[in-house]
Scaffold this motif. Structure first.
Motif, short mmCIF file in Angstrom:
data_model
loop_
_atom_site.label_atom_id
_atom_site.label_comp_id
_atom_site.label_asym_id
_atom_site.label_seq_id
_atom_site.Cartn_x
_atom_site.Cartn_y
_atom_site.Cartn_z
N LEU A 27 68.25 20.69 40.48
CA LEU A 27 69.19 21.81 40.45
C LEU A 27 68.45 23.15 40.53
N PHE A 28 67.25 23.19 39.97
CA PHE A 28 66.39 24.37 40.13
C PHE A 28 66.08 24.60 41.60
N LEU A 29 65.76 23.52 42.33
CA LEU A 29 65.48 23.65 43.76
C LEU A 29 66.71 24.09 44.53
N MET A 30 67.88 23.62 44.12
CA MET A 30 69.13 24.06 44.75
C MET A 30 69.30 25.57 44.63
N ALA A 31 69.08 26.09 43.42
CA ALA A 31 69.22 27.53 43.21
C ALA A 31 68.18 28.30 44.01
N LEU A 32 66.96 27.76 44.10
CA LEU A 32 65.91 28.40 44.88
C LEU A 32 66.30 28.46 46.36
N ASP A 33 66.88 27.39 46.85
CA ASP A 33 67.31 27.33 48.25
C ASP A 33 68.33 28.43 48.56
N ALA A 75 63.88 19.11 25.22
CA ALA A 75 65.22 19.13 25.81
C ALA A 75 65.65 20.56 26.14
N MET A 76 65.32 21.51 25.27
CA MET A 76 65.70 22.90 25.51
C MET A 76 64.93 23.49 26.70
N VAL A 77 63.66 23.14 26.80
CA VAL A 77 62.86 23.63 27.94
C VAL A 77 63.40 23.07 29.24
N VAL A 78 63.69 21.76 29.25
CA VAL A 78 64.20 21.11 30.45
C VAL A 78 65.57 21.67 30.84
N LEU A 79 66.40 21.95 29.84
CA LEU A 79 67.76 22.43 30.11
C LEU A 79 67.79 23.92 30.41
N LEU A 80 67.15 24.72 29.55
CA LEU A 80 67.28 26.17 29.63
C LEU A 80 66.31 26.80 30.62
N GLY A 81 65.17 26.14 30.89
CA GLY A 81 64.21 26.68 31.84
C GLY A 81 64.81 26.83 33.23
N PRO A 82 65.25 25.73 33.85
CA PRO A 82 65.93 25.85 35.15
C PRO A 82 67.20 26.69 35.08
N LEU A 83 67.94 26.59 33.96
CA LEU A 83 69.18 27.35 33.84
C LEU A 83 68.91 28.86 33.88
N ALA A 84 67.80 29.28 33.27
CA ALA A 84 67.45 30.70 33.28
C ALA A 84 67.20 31.18 34.71
N ILE A 135 68.38 29.73 37.44
CA ILE A 135 69.66 29.64 38.14
C ILE A 135 70.49 30.89 37.86
N PHE A 136 70.54 31.30 36.60
CA PHE A 136 71.29 32.51 36.24
C PHE A 136 70.71 33.73 36.94
N PHE A 137 69.39 33.84 36.93
CA PHE A 137 68.73 34.97 37.60
C PHE A 137 69.01 34.95 39.10
N CYS A 159 71.07 37.79 41.43
CA CYS A 159 70.51 38.42 42.63
C CYS A 159 71.41 38.17 43.84
N ILE A 160 71.95 36.95 43.92
CA ILE A 160 72.84 36.63 45.04
C ILE A 160 74.09 37.50 45.02
#
Length: 324
Positions: free
Chosen positions: A116-122, A204-213, A215-217, A221-222
């Motif tokens: 999902l992190f890669l999706m947001a990057l795309d 669990a928090m790093v795995v969940l909130l790291g990509p989520l942060a 994605i939010f950013f 920008c989008i």
């Protein structure tokens, strides 16, 4: 009791959905089997379309390819055992098999979050840096990033298993869940869980909130970039390219964030409601995601339409040839 492999437990018992009357076991197994079947059919269909249609060989669909593979593996890891529990009244799982299942549950969950992190990057590069997008995010680049996403996801779950496996399990062997996870297993250990539970919570928090942060950013920008577009048609077109991925990301993150926040602010769930909620946000996205691809992604719709046309029209041609 001292730590070590002093376990007297040789197998665990999965309770499934607590309080479910035995007369509903057949219905429960049928529903779970239907969910599993739809998940396999939907995701396998996308894998087939991707393998047979070169028009789908684009960075975005390479990412969805990884998501489909992850969804199939996660459902296969969790559902068959709970289906057999309700179908054949077989809720036991061996000691080692439970830890193997625990590893894959957390590993595939981590992989999913990375994808999902890669999706947001795309989408971030495609909309905010459209001129750089074809140069930066090539198919080969996505391939490398996908491999990295699968490889780095191994470390955390593996360390959780290595630390939890030797603990002394000498009390209850009943896991109040539909599958083995870290919390369900370590709460049964005859030792203080804090030294093992806290690192797992941080992971669990790093795995969940790291990509989520990120994605939010990226979506902030989008939105800013889209608002700078002069005409409404251009804005809608740009946002429509994000809609598929935004729905998928929302299905994955929103229920999880709700459960984590609710538990931290003191909202208590009954055991049956908690398990139902976890199963819904764990198993619904793998089943729904392929439907979202087909409805929202134009390339996938066109590929699916061409595939159906090839399978239907040749038959019609054969029938007309025979009648003539």
């Amino acid at each position: 009791m001292a730590e070590g492999n002093q376990s007297t437990v040789t197998e665990f018992i999965l309770t499934g959905f607590p309080g479910l009357h035995s007369k509903y076991h057949g219905i429960a197994s049928a529903v779970l089997l239907l969910v599993y079947s739809l998940t396999l059919i939907g995701n396998a269909t996308f894998l087939f379309l991707f393998a047979t249609d070169r028009s789908l060989h684009k960075p975005m669909y390479y990412i969805i390819l990884n998501l489909s593979a992850c969804d199939i593996l996660f459902s296969t890891t969790t559902l068959p055992k709970i289906i057999t529990k309700y179908w054949f009244q077989s809720g036991t799982i061996s000691f080692t098999a439970c830890f193997v299942q625990m590893y894959f549950v957390h590993y595939l969950g981590t992989v999913n979050s990375n994808i999902l992190f890669l999706m947001a990057l795309d989408r971030y590069l495609a909309i905010c840096h459209p001129l750089r997008y074809p140069l930066v995010l090539k198919n080969s680049t996505i391939g490398i990033l996908s491999i990295i996403a699968w490889v780095i996801a191994k470390a955390g779950p593996l360390s959780m298993v290595i630390r939890a496996y030797p603990l002394p399990y000498c009390a209850s062997n009943i896991i109040n869940h539909c599958y083995c996870d870290h919390i369900g297993i370590t709460t049964l250990a005859c030792t203080d869980r804090a030294p093992y539970g806290f690192p797992a919570f941080i992971f669990a928090m790093v795995v969940l909130l790291g990509p989520l942060a990120f994605i939010f950013f990226s979506y902030c920008c989008i939105i800013i970039t889209v608002l700078k577009i002069a005409n409404w048609q251009g804005r809608l077109k740009s946002l429509s390219t994000c809609s598929t991925q935004l729905i998928i990301i929302s299905l994955y993150y929103l229920p999880r964030c709700f459960v984590y926040l609710a538990s931290n602010v003191g909202i208590k769930f009954r055991a049956d409601m908690r398990i139902v909620t976890i199963m819904l946000y764990s198993l619904s996205p793998p089943m729904i995601n392929p439907l979202i691809y087909c409805l929202r992604a134009k390339d996938v719709r066109e590929s699916l339409r061409r595939r159906f046309s090839k399978s239907i029209f040749p038959r019609k041609a054969q029938v007309s040839a025979i009648s003539n």
